[in-house]
Design a protein around this motif. Structure first.
Motif, PDB file in Angstrom:
ATOM      1  N   HIS A 153       0.449  -1.536   0.342  1.00  8.20           N
ATOM      2  CA  HIS A 153      -0.054   0.153   0.371  1.00  8.20           C
ATOM      3  C   HIS A 153       0.899   1.222  -0.333  1.00  8.20           C
ATOM      4  CE1 HIS A 153       0.952  -0.665   4.548  1.00  8.20           C
ATOM      5  NE2 HIS A 153       0.854   1.234   4.562  1.00  8.20           N
ATOM      6  N   SER A 154       1.927   1.333   0.167  1.00 11.13           N
ATOM      7  CA  SER A 154       2.891   2.842   0.418  1.00 11.13           C
ATOM      8  C   SER A 154       3.821   2.951  -0.821  1.00 11.13           C
ATOM      9  CB  SER A 154       4.648   2.123   1.049  1.00 11.13           C
ATOM     10  OG  SER A 154       5.692   1.020   0.957  1.00 11.13           O
ATOM     11  N   HIS A 155       3.316   1.739  -1.976  1.00 13.90           N
ATOM     12  CA  HIS A 155       2.985   2.200  -2.968  1.00 13.90           C
ATOM     13  C   HIS A 155       2.407   2.957  -4.115  1.00 13.90           C
ATOM     14  CE1 HIS A 155       7.105   0.289  -2.563  1.00 13.90           C
ATOM     15  NE2 HIS A 155       6.907  -0.319  -2.050  1.00 13.90           N
ATOM     16  N   ASP A 156       0.908   2.275  -3.219  1.00 13.15           N
ATOM     17  CA  ASP A 156       0.052   2.910  -3.873  1.00 13.15           C
ATOM     18  C   ASP A 156      -0.519   4.265  -3.964  1.00 13.15           C
ATOM     19  OD1 ASP A 156      -2.249   2.734  -5.323  1.00 13.15           O
ATOM     20  OD2 ASP A 156      -3.540   1.055  -3.577  1.00 13.15           O
ATOM     21  N   HIS A 157      -0.059   5.644  -3.869  1.00 23.81           N
ATOM     22  CA  HIS A 157      -0.146   6.996  -4.101  1.00 23.81           C
ATOM     23  C   HIS A 157      -1.816   6.793  -5.052  1.00 23.81           C
ATOM     24  CE1 HIS A 157       2.404   7.071  -1.044  1.00 23.81           C
ATOM     25  NE2 HIS A 157       3.661   6.221  -2.201  1.00 23.81           N
ATOM     26  N   LYS A 158      -2.560   7.987  -4.325  1.00 26.51           N
ATOM     27  CA  LYS A 158      -3.900   8.334  -5.140  1.00 26.51           C
ATOM     28  C   LYS A 158      -3.172   9.945  -5.497  1.00 26.51           C
ATOM     29  CE  LYS A 158      -6.951   4.310  -4.410  1.00 26.51           C
ATOM     30  NZ  LYS A 158      -8.290   3.842  -4.218  1.00 26.51           N
ATOM     31  N   HIS A 159      -3.170   9.572  -6.467  1.00 26.08           N
ATOM     32  CA  HIS A 159      -2.826  11.462  -6.640  1.00 26.08           C
ATOM     33  C   HIS A 159      -3.871  11.696  -7.271  1.00 26.08           C
ATOM     34  CE1 HIS A 159       1.545  11.708  -6.096  1.00 26.08           C
ATOM     35  NE2 HIS A 159       1.643  10.400  -6.385  1.00 26.08           N
ATOM     36  N   HIS A 160      -4.887  13.472  -6.397  1.00 28.75           N
ATOM     37  CA  HIS A 160      -5.774  14.118  -7.217  1.00 28.75           C
ATOM     38  C   HIS A 160      -5.699  15.321  -7.269  1.00 28.75           C
ATOM     39  CE1 HIS A 160      -8.150  10.191  -5.356  1.00 28.75           C
ATOM     40  NE2 HIS A 160      -7.704  10.991  -4.151  1.00 28.75           N
ATOM     41  N   HIS A 161      -5.982  16.249  -8.502  1.00 33.03           N
ATOM     42  CA  HIS A 161      -5.817  17.298  -8.908  1.00 33.03           C
ATOM     43  C   HIS A 161      -7.131  18.240  -9.392  1.00 33.03           C
ATOM     44  CE1 HIS A 161      -1.598  16.462  -8.983  1.00 33.03           C
ATOM     45  NE2 HIS A 161      -1.912  15.236 -10.038  1.00 33.03           N
ATOM     46  N   HIS A 162      -7.039  18.906  -8.656  1.00 32.89           N
ATOM     47  CA  HIS A 162      -8.260  20.371  -8.245  1.00 32.89           C
ATOM     48  C   HIS A 162      -8.107  21.747  -9.214  1.00 32.89           C
ATOM     49  CE1 HIS A 162     -10.142  16.610  -6.952  1.00 32.89           C
ATOM     50  NE2 HIS A 162      -9.915  16.858  -5.720  1.00 32.89           N
ATOM     51  N   GLU A 163      -8.743  22.157  -9.873  1.00 34.13           N
ATOM     52  CA  GLU A 163      -9.267  23.019 -10.413  1.00 34.13           C
ATOM     53  C   GLU A 163      -8.984  24.379  -8.943  1.00 34.13           C
ATOM     54  OE1 GLU A 163     -11.377  24.449 -13.347  1.00 34.13           O
ATOM     55  OE2 GLU A 163     -11.278  22.996 -14.786  1.00 34.13           O
ATOM     56  N   ASN A 164     -10.173  23.872  -7.948  1.00 35.58           N
ATOM     57  CA  ASN A 164      -9.988  24.235  -6.551  1.00 35.58           C
ATOM     58  C   ASN A 164      -8.985  23.996  -5.819  1.00 35.58           C
ATOM     59  OD1 ASN A 164     -10.756  25.155  -4.049  1.00 35.58           O
ATOM     60  ND2 ASN A 164     -13.345  24.849  -4.125  1.00 35.58           N
ATOM     61  N   ASP A 165      -8.023  24.703  -5.290  1.00 32.65           N
ATOM     62  CA  ASP A 165      -6.808  24.372  -4.464  1.00 32.65           C
ATOM     63  C   ASP A 165      -6.692  24.118  -3.087  1.00 32.65           C
ATOM     64  OD1 ASP A 165      -7.330  27.461  -3.344  1.00 32.65           O
ATOM     65  OD2 ASP A 165      -5.164  28.140  -3.930  1.00 32.65           O
ATOM     66  N   HIS A 166      -7.992  24.095  -2.550  1.00 31.57           N
ATOM     67  CA  HIS A 166      -8.691  23.573  -1.333  1.00 31.57           C
ATOM     68  C   HIS A 166      -7.908  22.239  -1.395  1.00 31.57           C
ATOM     69  CE1 HIS A 166     -11.334  26.337  -1.213  1.00 31.57           C
ATOM     70  NE2 HIS A 166     -12.106  26.172  -1.599  1.00 31.57           N
ATOM     71  N   ASP A 167      -7.238  21.615  -2.182  1.00 33.74           N
ATOM     72  CA  ASP A 167      -7.450  19.789  -1.689  1.00 33.74           C
ATOM     73  C   ASP A 167      -6.445  19.224  -2.554  1.00 33.74           C
ATOM     74  OD1 ASP A 167      -6.805  17.830  -0.441  1.00 33.74           O
ATOM     75  OD2 ASP A 167      -9.024  16.760  -0.030  1.00 33.74           O
ATOM     76  N   THR A 171      -3.955  11.473  -1.691  1.00 38.53           N
ATOM     77  CA  THR A 171      -4.109  10.456  -0.385  1.00 38.53           C
ATOM     78  C   THR A 171      -3.691   9.248  -0.153  1.00 38.53           C
ATOM     79  OG1 THR A 171      -6.268   9.444  -1.124  1.00 38.53           O
ATOM     80  CG2 THR A 171      -6.333  11.622  -0.300  1.00 38.53           C
ATOM     81  N   GLU A 172      -3.587   9.148   0.494  1.00 38.22           N
ATOM     82  CA  GLU A 172      -2.157   7.505   1.032  1.00 38.22           C
ATOM     83  C   GLU A 172      -2.980   5.894   1.244  1.00 38.22           C
ATOM     84  OE1 GLU A 172       2.248   6.112   2.404  1.00 38.22           O
ATOM     85  OE2 GLU A 172       1.582   7.569   2.411  1.00 38.22           O
ATOM     86  N   GLN A 173      -3.016   5.008   1.424  1.00 37.54           N
ATOM     87  CA  GLN A 173      -3.457   4.337   1.615  1.00 37.54           C
ATOM     88  C   GLN A 173      -2.840   3.481   2.719  1.00 37.54           C
ATOM     89  OE1 GLN A 173      -6.944   3.325   0.750  1.00 37.54           O
ATOM     90  NE2 GLN A 173      -6.396   5.464  -0.138  1.00 37.54           N
ATOM     91  N   HIS A 174      -3.106   3.634   4.044  1.00 38.75           N
ATOM     92  CA  HIS A 174      -2.813   3.157   5.089  1.00 38.75           C
ATOM     93  C   HIS A 174      -2.851   2.186   5.591  1.00 38.75           C
ATOM     94  CE1 HIS A 174      -1.558   7.682   5.521  1.00 38.75           C
ATOM     95  NE2 HIS A 174      -0.211   6.885   5.538  1.00 38.75           N
ATOM     96  N   ASP A 175      -2.604   0.893   6.190  1.00 37.46           N
ATOM     97  CA  ASP A 175      -3.020  -0.551   5.910  1.00 37.46           C
ATOM     98  C   ASP A 175      -2.171  -0.731   7.314  1.00 37.46           C
ATOM     99  OD1 ASP A 175      -3.438  -3.062   7.163  1.00 37.46           O
ATOM    100  OD2 ASP A 175      -3.631  -4.349   4.758  1.00 37.46           O
ATOM    101  N   HIS A 176      -2.345   0.155   8.627  1.00 33.82           N
ATOM    102  CA  HIS A 176      -1.969  -0.802   9.664  1.00 33.82           C
ATOM    103  C   HIS A 176      -1.950  -2.142   9.727  1.00 33.82           C
ATOM    104  CE1 HIS A 176      -3.081   3.846   9.621  1.00 33.82           C
ATOM    105  NE2 HIS A 176      -1.993   3.868  10.831  1.00 33.82           N
ATOM    106  N   ASN A 177      -2.623  -3.181   9.783  1.00 36.34           N
ATOM    107  CA  ASN A 177      -2.894  -4.175  10.280  1.00 36.34           C
ATOM    108  C   ASN A 177      -1.351  -4.929   9.142  1.00 36.34           C
ATOM    109  OD1 ASN A 177      -4.282  -6.719  11.291  1.00 36.34           O
ATOM    110  ND2 ASN A 177      -4.847  -6.978   9.344  1.00 36.34           N
ATOM    111  N   LEU A 178      -1.749  -4.523   8.190  1.00 35.68           N
ATOM    112  CA  LEU A 178       0.198  -5.683   7.549  1.00 35.68           C
ATOM    113  C   LEU A 178       1.066  -4.832   7.715  1.00 35.68           C
ATOM    114  CD1 LEU A 178       0.491  -7.395   4.795  1.00 35.68           C
ATOM    115  CD2 LEU A 178       0.673  -5.415   3.758  1.00 35.68           C
ATOM    116  N   ARG A 179       1.089  -3.549   8.657  1.00 34.85           N
ATOM    117  CA  ARG A 179       2.655  -3.076   8.759  1.00 34.85           C
ATOM    118  C   ARG A 179       2.695  -3.550  10.202  1.00 34.85           C
ATOM    119  NH1 ARG A 179       4.985   1.824   7.482  1.00 34.85           N
ATOM    120  NH2 ARG A 179       5.499   3.060   9.559  1.00 34.85           N
TER     121      ARG A 179
END
Length: 321
Positions: A153-167, A171-179
């Motif tokens: 999951h540490s290599h599974d980054h989802k990048h979101h780009h918006h015209e609005n600069d709020h966010d 986001t990165e998927q965290h799997d504390h169970n596997l970690r």
């Protein structure tokens, strides 16, 4: 698998669990590998009268128990992900699994430190050949396990780009169970490496005192990993709020509307990667809640959003202009 009523089209879904099929499958492989090695070492230790083999065999049993917890958490979260008894689904079950395993990891470190301290002041005879063999076998098993549990999951980054600069943040998927499972095999691999180093130096240079010293060093490093995992998971289990800068951006987005103010806002964790928000807005001429939902769409970390809009009749409610 338990069956739950499907949601109507107008109802909210509450499945915020982290489904990691590859992580679950690889954990099962590691569990089988660990149990096989554990039984082989216990049988060999019993036949050949080797305390080193017996000790390492039972030590691997503690990690096997941690992997069982990991698998149980995956299956429990999947089975109950749509269970209405859980207000926000089973998103925190993985976090709880990581927290539990972190405590177990801390206990392993404590036992290592105590045993090493005792041996430092009351040295025991070391059977170097058998101990080195056990350490190498353990290292080989753990190298394979480390590659199997490498945090996908540490290599599974989802990048979101918006015209609005709020966010703009990804986001990165965290799997504390596997970690947590990954840290268990890393701890075992570290123990094997330190043991091999100490045993080789002890065997050829007579530095027998290095064996317990390496044990203490390993315990300190493992304790640091356990504390890191605890510090990541505990706040989520305690409904940690989102960072204040992010919350302020949400407030500013709403209050940029004429005659609209945020009277109350709560944003808290409902899984390792999702937040719920409850926002109360006051205005003399409020927009609809649908309008408020739309302007907050760029804030993708808010997975579950509840907005209350109150019409204000008091002059104090007016936003200063």
């Amino acid at each position: 698998m338990a069956q739950y009523h499907s949601l109507k089209p107008w109802q909210h879904q509450h499945d915020f669990s982290n489904q990691n099929e590859q992580g679950e499958r690889n954990t099962l492989y590691v569990l089988l590998l660990t149990i096989s090695t554990m039984f082989a070492e216990i049988v060999a230790g019993t036949i050949y009268g080797s305390m080193a083999l017996l000790g390492d065999g039972w030590h691997m049993g503690t990690h096997a128990a941690a992997f069982v917890i990991t698998l149980f958490v995956y299956r429990y979260a999947r089975k109950h992900k749509n269970n209405p008894k859980y207000a926000f689904g089973t998103g925190k079950v993985s976090v709880l699994g990581g927290f539990t395993s972190a405590i177990a990891l801390g206990l392993v470190a404590l036992i290592m430190a105590i045993e090493s301290a005792v041996r430092l002041f009351s040295p025991e005879q070391i059977h170097f050949k058998e101990a080195i063999l056990v350490a190498f076998v353990g290292l080989l098993v753990n190298i394979v396990s480390v590659f199997l549990l490498k945090d996908h999951h540490s290599h599974d980054h989802k990048h979101h780009h918006h015209e609005n600069d709020h966010d703009h943040s990804h986001t990165e998927q965290h799997d504390h169970n596997l970690r947590a499972a990954y840290f268990h095999v890393m701890a075992d691999a570290l123990t094997s490496i330190l043991a091999i180093t100490a045993l080789l130096l002890g065997s050829y240079l007579g530095l027998n005192w290095l064996d317990p010293i390496m044990g203490i060093v390993g315990a300190l490093i493992i304790s640091k990993w356990a504390w890191g995992l605890l510090s990541q998971t505990a706040p989520i289990l305690l409904d940690k709020s989102i960072e204040s800068s992010y919350q302020q951006k949400v407030v500013s987005c709403i209050e940029q509307l004429t005659d609209h103010q945020v009277a109350d806002i709560h944003i808290w964790s409902i899984s390792a990667d999702h937040y719920a928000a409850e926002i109360t807005i006051v205005s003399h001429n409020p927009f609809s809640t649908d309008y408020s939902h739309n302007i907050l769409k760029p804030f993708e970390r808010l997975a579950h959003l509840t907005i209350e809009v109150n019409k204000c009749t008091q002059i104090e409610c007016l936003k200063s202009e």
